[in-house]
Design an enzyme around this catalytic site. Structure first.
Site, PDB file in Angstrom:
ATOM      1  N   LEU A 524       9.755  -4.480  -8.301  1.00 32.46           N
ATOM      2  CA  LEU A 524       9.101  -5.598  -7.772  1.00 32.46           C
ATOM      3  C   LEU A 524       7.824  -5.546  -7.115  1.00 32.46           C
ATOM      4  O   LEU A 524       6.786  -6.028  -6.968  1.00 32.46           O
ATOM      5  CB  LEU A 524      10.086  -6.833  -7.222  1.00 32.46           C
ATOM      6  CG  LEU A 524      11.018  -7.314  -8.031  1.00 32.46           C
ATOM      7  CD1 LEU A 524      11.937  -8.270  -7.320  1.00 32.46           C
ATOM      8  CD2 LEU A 524      10.707  -8.166  -9.262  1.00 32.46           C
ATOM      9  N   SER A 529       8.310   0.829   3.797  1.00 34.98           N
ATOM     10  CA  SER A 529       9.874   0.940   4.234  1.00 34.98           C
ATOM     11  C   SER A 529      10.578   1.155   2.980  1.00 34.98           C
ATOM     12  O   SER A 529      11.838   1.512   3.048  1.00 34.98           O
ATOM     13  CB  SER A 529      10.073  -0.520   4.753  1.00 34.98           C
ATOM     14  OG  SER A 529       9.917  -1.255   3.929  1.00 34.98           O
ATOM     15  N   LYS A 546      16.232  -3.923  -1.855  1.00 34.60           N
ATOM     16  CA  LYS A 546      15.322  -2.848  -1.339  1.00 34.60           C
ATOM     17  C   LYS A 546      16.035  -1.627  -0.925  1.00 34.60           C
ATOM     18  O   LYS A 546      16.884  -1.587  -0.200  1.00 34.60           O
ATOM     19  CB  LYS A 546      14.510  -3.536   0.013  1.00 34.60           C
ATOM     20  CG  LYS A 546      13.598  -2.585   0.694  1.00 34.60           C
ATOM     21  CD  LYS A 546      12.989  -3.077   2.067  1.00 34.60           C
ATOM     22  CE  LYS A 546      11.793  -3.945   1.458  1.00 34.60           C
ATOM     23  NZ  LYS A 546      10.587  -3.109   1.349  1.00 34.60           N
ATOM     24  N   ASP A 639       4.981  -5.655  10.498  1.00 29.00           N
ATOM     25  CA  ASP A 639       4.256  -5.332   9.174  1.00 29.00           C
ATOM     26  C   ASP A 639       4.029  -6.383   8.567  1.00 29.00           C
ATOM     27  O   ASP A 639       4.198  -6.700   7.393  1.00 29.00           O
ATOM     28  CB  ASP A 639       5.019  -4.251   8.522  1.00 29.00           C
ATOM     29  CG  ASP A 639       4.166  -3.849   7.385  1.00 29.00           C
ATOM     30  OD1 ASP A 639       2.855  -3.698   7.370  1.00 29.00           O
ATOM     31  OD2 ASP A 639       4.957  -3.169   6.536  1.00 29.00           O
TER      32      ASP A 639
END
Length: 800
Positions: A524, A529, A546, A639
């Site tokens: 995606l 990170s 993630k 971020d």
């Protein structure tokens, strides 16, 4: 037979009661509830007054000594019968023969002993039937139908009362001094840009001093994007203005008498009445330190704390009028231009004078060089030398608004003839010397003494800087501890609610997530990170998984931190469903967002409409405000960028990747983040300067995103020029934007807003977003607003 209890009438006692009642009737008959047409109040009888129905307010003549009288309204229950309004504040009348009349022609006027009219109620109609004082403290004229045709609330003097509307045509003007009714120099008013301000308008200068001139309107929590210019406060002590000025009384609640007064010393204060003692207490003040009021000590005077504010004269000066500190100080020497003799400089530490700068120098300039600038200009009376991030040098053509405070990291250097003795500071108001020691007098030809002084200044600045950094770090640690304590004090029912929420948060094994993502097949997106993959859990939920990089800590530390992040819950934050920590594998499981990230809908042909863009700005601000101010753990995102703002099926934004900075290795709770984390173009300057990282880094990044929402293109882009990376588009855009606004170009908004919208946008909202974006991107982080303030301004704009 007579009863023993029966006594003959006591005729003398009856006669006494009759006389007493007649006497009392003659006195109380002059206390009116209404002044009828054809009636008047006499200055010669203090009991000749109009009272409100509940007895809280009275209107009549007041005398503060001598033979001068004012028509006034006052609180009857305060010990000093505090006046809230005067009709003739600069034209008092004589103590004999003066009167207030409601004439037969319907005009209410005040006349002096000679019958000359001093004041009258300015109305066009002539059908006033009666005058009354309402329970609100409002003196009104009413027509035969009972309608108000004139009211004192439309003409305030120095005080605003609850339910009294304050508009662009009103001003609160302070009295000249305590116990006086004459017009003074300080005022509270709506300025031409629709913002409420405090102004000193003295005999020599005019100077705005509130809100803080060092910050922009937005940073002060105000906005000029309104045209109504209206304000008021209610019975429970809440004040609200159209420029977003808002405050509450510290004792907010019903049943307390209050007044908002522009006090004689230049401070705007909300006062609350103690009903038992009749005394007043301050429940809010515009300025916490009264020496920040301009003009308080006059020309050349210095306001200092000992500990109460007092005025003093600097070396070489003496009081102009010892009985009036507003008159300031006068030099004991004759000033000439060009200078007729050799000059010297006297340092007054921690002191500055506001304004009247002849020259300004920023950057690496020595105290000797700053001194030379003042020596070379005979108009220069002193120079200011300080370091706030960078060295600042100002030469002064006049000395007004002097302030001495230990928090000021600099000194003022007075330019004096060498023949003048540098005596200790002279006190204007009070008996104690306020500046007990004065730095050595330094002559022009004494470089050794200047070198010593320069070293001293450097050490003072170094210690000041160290103290400031320590204070900031202490504040951050205290904030973190406060939030932790707040967490521990959560009621049991609320804790039960958290357990329900956390029941969906679990630990996954690696094999389970590998299967859910079909061996990490569908990517995606990716960032610094890690990489995000789409997956489907066994219960059918679509998720985003993630896969984190290698910078994250060991398993136990990771579990401790990620479980904390899992507790964070807000409608504008992406929900974390769980995590995986096996060996070197670190994975996070989030809810899946159908419309992916903001960058994919903002920087492509499938662009967002204006309504959706503004909604993204508002909801994202709410999410960040929650992280910074409300959630159980204090979180800095570090971020913020379009890639980390996801959109659900209804295009509602949700922030992702929050808390990852918390997962990164730190030196300990409350310490600096040990590595730079963020994306070039969105990173605040303090990252590069190696300063303490605070929530203001997120505010800066949010400002960049806001401008990108307005412009519709990627502004945070970098190019390589002369072997160095440079931020080009954002810098150019901000420069163009500021130029257009400064020159007030009529079409600036159409030139700036995304042309793909073809003019279909809300101009008021666009202007607000631009103002927010520029304020958030201030290089000095202390000037950036908090996210709470951003949310407040956007909510106001949302209604437009």
């Amino acid at each position: 037979m007579r009863s023993h209890n029966h006594k003959p009438p006591h005729y003398s006692l009856l006669f006494f009661h009759l006389l007493s009642s007649l006497f009392l009737h003659s006195v109380t008959s002059k206390i009116h509830n209404v002044l009828k047409r054809g009636s008047s109040l006499s200055v010669e009888d203090g009991s000749d007054i109009i009272t409100s129905p509940d007895g809280s307010f009275a209107c009549g003549f007041r005398n503060e000594g001598g033979n001068a009288y004012w028509l006034a309204i006052w609180f009857t229950s305060s010990a000093d019968r505090t006046v809230v309004w005067t009709a003739n504040r600069d034209r008092p009348v004589n103590g004999k023969g003066s009167k207030l009349s409601l004439r037969k022609n319907g005009v209410m006027s005040l006349t002096d002993v000679d019958g000359k009219e001093v004041w009258y109620a300015n109305i066009t109609a002539n059908n006033a039937q009666r005058a009354e004082v309402l329970d609100t403290g409002n003196l009104v004229l009413k027509d035969p139908q009972g309608e108000i045709i004139w009211q004192s609330f439309d003409y305030p003097t120095d005080t605003l009362l609850p339910s009294q509307t304050f508009t662009k045509s009103n001003k609160l003007i302070a009295t000249r001094r305590k116990g006086s009714y004459y017009t003074g120099y300080y005022s509270f008013y709506f300025d031409n840009d629709n913002v409420m301000r405090l102004l000193y308008d003295g005999p020599e200068i005019s100077s705005i001093y509130w809100p803080n001139l060092a910050f922009t309107l937005f940073q002060n929590g105000r906005t000029s994007y309104n045209s109504s210019r209206i304000a008021s406060f209610d019975d429970i002590g809440r004040f609200l203005s159209s420029d977003l000025l808002q405050f509450n009384a510290s004792d907010m609640g019903i049943g307390i008498k209050r007044r908002l007064t522009m006090d004689y010393d230049g401070n705007l204060r909300l006062h609350s009445l103690n009903s038992s003692s009749g005394s007043w207490s301050v429940s809010w003040a515009a300025l916490s330190q009264n020496c920040n009021v301009h003009g308080l000590c006059g020309r050349n005077g210095i306001c200092t704390y000992s500990p109460e504010p007092k005025c003093a004269c600097p070396p070489g000066y003496e009081p102009s009028d010892p009985s009036d500190w507003n008159q300031g100080c006068k030099p004991t020497f004759k000033r000439t231009c060009p200078d007729s003799e050799q000059m010297k400089f006297v340092e007054i530490p921690n002191t500055d004078y506001f304004g009247f700068d002849l020259t300004q120098r920023n950057g690496p300039i020595s105290v000797n060089a700053c001194r030379d600038l003042c020596l070379q200009d005979c108009r220069c009376e002193a120079f200011s030398y300080r370091q706030i991030g960078t060295i600042l040098c100002f030469t002064k053509s006049a000395l007004f608004n002097g302030l001495q405070t230990q928090q000021f990291p600099g000194s003022i250097f007075l330019k004096l003839p060498s023949s003048v003795e540098a005596s200790p500071t002279t006190v204007l108001h009070g008996s104690d010397a306020l500046c007990e020691t004065i730095a050595p007098t330094v002559s022009i030809g004494s470089p050794t003494m200047y070198n010593t002084m320069t070293k001293k200044v450097r050490w003072v600045l170094l210690y000041s800087f160290a103290f400031t950094v320590g204070a900031i770090e202490s504040l951050i640690i205290a904030s973190g501890l406060w939030f932790l304590c707040r967490k521990r004090s959560v009621p049991a029912k609320v804790e039960d609610g958290y357990r329900v929420i956390l029941s969906h948060f679990r630990r996954f094994n690696y094999a389970e997530l590998k299967k859910a993502t079909d061996n990490f097949k569908e990517e995606l997106g990716r960032g610094g990170s890690g990489i995000v993959y789409k997956g489907v859990l066994r219960d059918g939920r679509a998720v985003a998984v993630k896969r984190l990089g290698d910078m994250y800590q060991g398993e136990q530390e990771f579990w401790a931190e990620v479980s904390t992040i899992g507790k964070i819950n807000h409608m504008n934050l992406v929900r974390m469903w769980g995590f995986c920590s096996e060996g070197r594998q670190r994975l996070l499981v989030y809810e899946y967002m159908e419309n992916l990230s903001l960058d994919k809908l903002l920087f492509t042909s499938n662009f967002l409409g204006w309504k959706e863009r503004f909604n993204v700005a508002l909801r994202t601000a709410r999410g960040l405000a929650y992280l910074h101010h409300e959630c159980l753990e204090w979180v800095i995102h570090c971020d913020v960028k379009p890639e980390n703002i996801l959109l659900d099926s209804a295009f509602e934004p949700k922030i992702t990747d929050f808390g990852l900075a918390k997962l990164s290795k730190r030196g300990g709770r409350g310490s600096n983040i040990s590595r730079i984390r963020g994306t070039k173009g969105y990173m605040a300057p303090e990252w590069a300067l190696n300063l303490t990282i605070t929530a203001k880094v997120d505010v800066y990044s949010y400002g960049v995103v806001i401008l990108e929402l307005v412009r519709g293109v990627r502004l945070a882009t970098w190019v390589v020029e002369d072997a160095e990376e440079q931020e080009v588009e954002l810098t150019r855009f901000v420069s163009i934007l500021k130029t257009k606004i400064q020159h007030r170009e009529e079409s600036w908004m159409e030139d700036i807003v995304d042309p793909r919208l073809k003019g279909q946008f809300n101009r008021f909202q666009a202007a607000a977003l631009v103002e927010i974006g520029l304020a958030c991107m201030e290089e000095d982080r202390s000037k950036r607003p908090t996210m709470d303030t951003v949310v407040q301004v956007l909510l106001e704009s949302e209604a437009e």
